[in-house]
Scaffold this motif. Structure first.
Motif, PDB file in Angstrom:
ATOM      1  N   HIS A  21      35.077  36.878  44.507  1.00 56.22           N
ATOM      2  CA  HIS A  21      36.180  36.786  43.553  1.00 56.22           C
ATOM      3  C   HIS A  21      35.629  36.556  42.152  1.00 56.22           C
ATOM      4  O   HIS A  21      34.683  35.789  41.975  1.00 56.22           O
ATOM      5  CB  HIS A  21      37.089  35.619  43.976  1.00 56.22           C
ATOM      6  CG  HIS A  21      38.124  35.281  42.962  1.00 56.22           C
ATOM      7  ND1 HIS A  21      38.114  34.102  42.246  1.00 56.22           N
ATOM      8  CD2 HIS A  21      39.197  35.996  42.526  1.00 56.22           C
ATOM      9  CE1 HIS A  21      39.146  34.092  41.417  1.00 56.22           C
ATOM     10  NE2 HIS A  21      39.816  35.226  41.568  1.00 56.22           N
ATOM     11  N   CYS A  22      36.207  37.238  41.161  1.00 59.21           N
ATOM     12  CA  CYS A  22      35.776  37.063  39.770  1.00 59.21           C
ATOM     13  C   CYS A  22      36.698  36.073  39.069  1.00 59.21           C
ATOM     14  O   CYS A  22      37.903  36.316  38.964  1.00 59.21           O
ATOM     15  CB  CYS A  22      35.797  38.404  39.037  1.00 59.21           C
ATOM     16  SG  CYS A  22      35.428  38.235  37.274  1.00 59.21           S
ATOM     17  N   ARG A  23      36.126  34.972  38.609  1.00 61.22           N
ATOM     18  CA  ARG A  23      36.946  33.941  37.960  1.00 61.22           C
ATOM     19  C   ARG A  23      37.374  34.375  36.561  1.00 61.22           C
ATOM     20  O   ARG A  23      38.314  33.835  35.992  1.00 61.22           O
ATOM     21  CB  ARG A  23      36.170  32.623  37.878  1.00 61.22           C
ATOM     22  CG  ARG A  23      35.882  32.004  39.247  1.00 61.22           C
ATOM     23  CD  ARG A  23      35.334  30.585  39.130  1.00 61.22           C
ATOM     24  NE  ARG A  23      34.899  30.078  40.425  1.00 61.22           N
ATOM     25  CZ  ARG A  23      33.632  30.059  40.849  1.00 61.22           C
ATOM     26  NH1 ARG A  23      32.653  30.500  40.063  1.00 61.22           N
ATOM     27  NH2 ARG A  23      33.327  29.582  42.041  1.00 61.22           N
ATOM     28  N   SER A  24      36.680  35.361  35.991  1.00 53.37           N
ATOM     29  CA  SER A  24      37.031  35.801  34.640  1.00 53.37           C
ATOM     30  C   SER A  24      38.245  36.719  34.642  1.00 53.37           C
ATOM     31  O   SER A  24      39.119  36.602  33.787  1.00 53.37           O
ATOM     32  CB  SER A  24      35.855  36.530  33.988  1.00 53.37           C
ATOM     33  OG  SER A  24      34.716  35.707  34.002  1.00 53.37           O
ATOM     34  N   CYS A  25      38.286  37.668  35.590  1.00 56.54           N
ATOM     35  CA  CYS A  25      39.394  38.649  35.554  1.00 56.54           C
ATOM     36  C   CYS A  25      40.215  38.644  36.831  1.00 56.54           C
ATOM     37  O   CYS A  25      41.119  39.456  36.980  1.00 56.54           O
ATOM     38  CB  CYS A  25      38.847  40.054  35.265  1.00 56.54           C
ATOM     39  SG  CYS A  25      38.058  40.843  36.689  1.00 56.54           S
ATOM     40  N   ASP A  26      39.926  37.737  37.761  1.00 56.14           N
ATOM     41  CA  ASP A  26      40.716  37.555  38.976  1.00 56.14           C
ATOM     42  C   ASP A  26      40.567  38.706  39.981  1.00 56.14           C
ATOM     43  O   ASP A  26      41.360  38.843  40.902  1.00 56.14           O
ATOM     44  CB  ASP A  26      42.208  37.352  38.620  1.00 56.14           C
ATOM     45  CG  ASP A  26      42.946  36.634  39.751  1.00 56.14           C
ATOM     46  OD1 ASP A  26      42.311  35.801  40.443  1.00 56.14           O
ATOM     47  OD2 ASP A  26      44.142  36.925  39.959  1.00 56.14           O
ATOM     48  N   VAL A  71      27.286  41.573  39.354  1.00 57.08           N
ATOM     49  CA  VAL A  71      28.242  41.359  38.262  1.00 57.08           C
ATOM     50  C   VAL A  71      29.584  41.946  38.698  1.00 57.08           C
ATOM     51  O   VAL A  71      29.632  42.837  39.551  1.00 57.08           O
ATOM     52  CB  VAL A  71      27.789  42.020  36.931  1.00 57.08           C
ATOM     53  CG1 VAL A  71      26.421  41.479  36.490  1.00 57.08           C
ATOM     54  CG2 VAL A  71      27.745  43.538  37.049  1.00 57.08           C
ATOM     55  N   CYS A  72      30.650  41.455  38.108  1.00 54.77           N
ATOM     56  CA  CYS A  72      31.978  41.976  38.454  1.00 54.77           C
ATOM     57  C   CYS A  72      32.087  43.416  37.950  1.00 54.77           C
ATOM     58  O   CYS A  72      31.882  43.673  36.771  1.00 54.77           O
ATOM     59  CB  CYS A  72      33.052  41.112  37.812  1.00 54.77           C
ATOM     60  SG  CYS A  72      34.697  41.856  37.931  1.00 54.77           S
ATOM     61  N   PRO A  73      32.420  44.372  38.840  1.00 53.67           N
ATOM     62  CA  PRO A  73      32.492  45.772  38.390  1.00 53.67           C
ATOM     63  C   PRO A  73      33.723  46.048  37.526  1.00 53.67           C
ATOM     64  O   PRO A  73      33.837  47.133  36.957  1.00 53.67           O
ATOM     65  CB  PRO A  73      32.554  46.562  39.708  1.00 53.67           C
ATOM     66  CG  PRO A  73      33.110  45.608  40.700  1.00 53.67           C
ATOM     67  CD  PRO A  73      32.668  44.238  40.283  1.00 53.67           C
ATOM     68  N   HIS A  74      34.631  45.077  37.419  1.00 53.09           N
ATOM     69  CA  HIS A  74      35.818  45.287  36.581  1.00 53.09           C
ATOM     70  C   HIS A  74      35.588  44.797  35.158  1.00 53.09           C
ATOM     71  O   HIS A  74      36.005  45.436  34.200  1.00 53.09           O
ATOM     72  CB  HIS A  74      37.030  44.571  37.195  1.00 53.09           C
ATOM     73  CG  HIS A  74      37.317  45.028  38.583  1.00 53.09           C
ATOM     74  ND1 HIS A  74      38.057  46.151  38.862  1.00 53.09           N
ATOM     75  CD2 HIS A  74      36.914  44.537  39.780  1.00 53.09           C
ATOM     76  CE1 HIS A  74      38.116  46.331  40.179  1.00 53.09           C
ATOM     77  NE2 HIS A  74      37.432  45.365  40.762  1.00 53.09           N
ATOM     78  N   CYS A  75      34.922  43.640  35.002  1.00 48.74           N
ATOM     79  CA  CYS A  75      34.754  43.074  33.647  1.00 48.74           C
ATOM     80  C   CYS A  75      33.291  42.771  33.329  1.00 48.74           C
ATOM     81  O   CYS A  75      32.991  42.283  32.243  1.00 48.74           O
ATOM     82  CB  CYS A  75      35.608  41.815  33.495  1.00 48.74           C
ATOM     83  SG  CYS A  75      34.978  40.377  34.402  1.00 48.74           S
ATOM     84  N   LEU A  76      32.383  43.048  34.262  1.00 50.35           N
ATOM     85  CA  LEU A  76      30.948  42.766  34.122  1.00 50.35           C
ATOM     86  C   LEU A  76      30.652  41.270  34.002  1.00 50.35           C
ATOM     87  O   LEU A  76      29.554  40.876  33.632  1.00 50.35           O
ATOM     88  CB  LEU A  76      30.323  43.551  32.957  1.00 50.35           C
ATOM     89  CG  LEU A  76      30.467  45.079  33.022  1.00 50.35           C
ATOM     90  CD1 LEU A  76      29.638  45.735  31.896  1.00 50.35           C
ATOM     91  CD2 LEU A  76      30.020  45.644  34.361  1.00 50.35           C
TER      92      LEU A  76
END
Ligand code: ZN
Lengths: 138, 391
Positions: free
Chosen positions: A30-35, A44-49
């Motif tokens: 789960h990405c805490r930056s972009c949910d 890294v999160c592939p949605h917001c890096l």
């Protein structure tokens, strides 16, 4: 040619997934930056890096997106497992993963069937894999 | 609509099959020689040599990377660059798109694209294991026994689920391709194949039977790309690149959320727009196969079945010799043989061959415009190229 029934070789960022599986729990990164929910686990999160990544428990339920019964010509290491069922499952958390379907009715599974997670310890490769079973027996 | 900036001026190919006495190097040299001479050029007219990747022998592959072909073919100090372009099955369209970019920007006047490999001579299990690692995640998929036939099976299953296409329709693709291969002296399989032969062959991975699965082959093919403005002075039969569009949809097949369409629908819309052509203008469809579902997806995306479902269109014989939409006229990987990254190159070369009027017994009369498709790995990307005899 390497035996393709190999250990999943966890990376630093995927190790928690396999540690949870060993305890019979399915988790989703789960990405805490972009949910975003992330499958498979990534550096890294592939949605917001973003790099502020954690884990959430999955309910372990979903549906079959596609499925095949492997009956011949398997990769090395899977000869004795024939026939076996390979499926792509779309979890209710809206991420997908590849898996095996187990159970005596698994060969009759179809696209759209509901499934629930189970775990299979594979001593040959020293790992516990998330697998799935049909919710409604056939 | 854009103007064509590149054209193909020469093609070369050696027969596909199992040729243990023919090395990858020999096959590559003969395919390149064929393409250069077919263009009416000499080796020192080639500015850039662009080999794609070879899988059977690491040694041969590094030879390809490190200018072996320039030395073998007499291009030393005349060739400016030797650079490998590897995108698996999509190497065909990818090489053409990159060669087009080089000639259209003035970076090169000519590019020689080539594939050669000998995956057909590998022991059978080694071939299965090799392709069980091409786009299959070691960590997330290999432990489940995933492999290339399962990729074809999973996509076929989803396609059938969404479109209502039947196993008989999928099988009819194999039958149609075999009819073309019977007219192709370079094809690996040329004996007659009936619908019953396909439908009664051994089940490999449901819904796929043995005859739905490609067979690995040795083979090589090559083509020369030149500037569109100079092509007609080089050859009387240039084939112009009118459009190329593509989309990468996944690495792992389990991550694609639209397996019944992949990226082909978006790519086709974009390619038609670039070319200024419409589905009714397409005379032949040279579609990447490897498994029968993929030409069906491409036919749907290209909208060349006159409103019919691709499966029933193929089952009715419309894509067979004499049909209204000749498709994959070399027999595809299912009948010419799957040569690794080159299965798609052979399909692309067949598109050039048809538009050049050099397809012999299987020549489609009056073909002016062709659509070609390709995809690599576990159908990680979807390429649509539109080619024409007209600039
Ligand atoms: Zn994020």
């Amino acid at each position: 040619m390497a035996n393709t029934a190999s250990h999943p070789n966890p990376t630093a960022w995927s190790a928690p997934f396999w540690e949870a599986a060993a305890q019979r729990r399915l988790v989703i990164q789960h990405c805490r930056s972009c949910d975003a929910s992330i499958m498979y686990p990534k550096r890294v999160c592939p949605h917001c890096l973003g790099e502020d990544l954690g884990w959430r428990a999955s309910k372990g339920e979903g549906e079959i997106y596609s499925v095949t019964v492997q009956k011949a010509a398997p990769p090395t290491g899977f000869e004795d497992r024939l026939p076996y069922v390979i499926a792509i499952v779309r979890l209710d958390e809206d991420v997908q993963l590849m898996t095996n379907l187990i159970g005596s009715d698994a060969e009759h599974a179809e696209c759209g069937d509901r499934v629930t997670v189970d775990f299979e310890t594979r001593s040959d490769i020293g790992v516990t894999l998330p697998v799935f079973r049909l919710v409604n027996p056939k | 609509m854009r103007r064509a900036t590149a054209a193909v001026v020469g093609i070369g190919e050696v027969p596909s099959g199992r040729f243990p006495d023919r090395s990858e190097l020999e096959a590559a040299v003969l395919a390149c020689k064929g393409a250069i001479l077919d263009a009416g050029l000499g080796p020192r007219d080639i500015d850039v040599v662009m080999p794609t990747g070879a899988l059977a022998s690491r040694h041969f592959n590094v030879d390809l990377i490190f200018s072996r072909l320039c030395e073998e073919l007499g291009m030393l100090r005349s060739a400016a660059m030797n650079v490998q372009v590897m995108a698996g099955g999509a190497s065909s369209s990818s090489m053409l798109a990159l060669a087009e970019a080089l000639v259209s920007t003035g970076a090169a006047r000519t590019v020689l694209c080539v594939h050669s490999d000998a995956v057909g001579s590998l022991p059978r299990q080694m071939g299965i294991d090799l392709f069980a690692t091409t786009g299959v995640s070691e960590e997330w998929e290999a432990p489940y026994g995933h492999n290339m036939n399962a990729v074809g099976a999973l996509i076929s299953q989803r396609y059938m689920h969404e479109t209502g296409s039947t196993a008989a329709e999928l099988s009819s693709v194999c039958v149609a391709l075999r009819k073309w291969a019977q007219l192709n002296p370079n094809a690996m399989f040329r004996s007659p194949l009936s619908l019953e032969d396909v439908m009664t062959s051994k089940i490999v991975a449901t819904p796929l039977r043995a005859k739905h699965c490609n067979v690995l082959a040795d083979g090589a093919s090559a083509f020369v790309v030149a500037r569109a403005s100079e092509a007609a002075a080089i050859t009387p039969t240039p084939v112009y690149v009118r459009a190329h569009a593509s989309k990468v949809t996944h690495y792992s097949v389990s991550q694609d959320r639209d397996l019944a369409r992949l990226g082909f629908f978006e790519a086709a819309v974009e390619a038609y727009e670039q070319s200024g052509l419409e589905p009714k203008d397409i005379h032949i469809a040279e579609l990447y196969d490897a498994y029968p579902v993929f030409p069906l997806i491409a036919l749907d995306a290209l909208r060349v079945c006159r409103g019919e479902r691709a499966g029933s269109f193929v089952a009715a014989g419309e894509t067979s010799p004499g049909g209204s939409m000749p498709m994959t006229t070399n027999g595809g990987m299912l009948s010419q043989g799957h040569t690794g990254a080159g299965g798609g190159v052979a399909v692309l070369v067949e598109a050039f061959r048809q538009l050049m009027g050099k397809a012999g017994e299987r020549q489609v009369p009056g073909a002016v415009n062709a659509a070609e498709t390709a995809s690599g790995g576990t159908w990680m990307d979807s390429h649509v190229t539109i080619l024409s005899k007209e600039a």
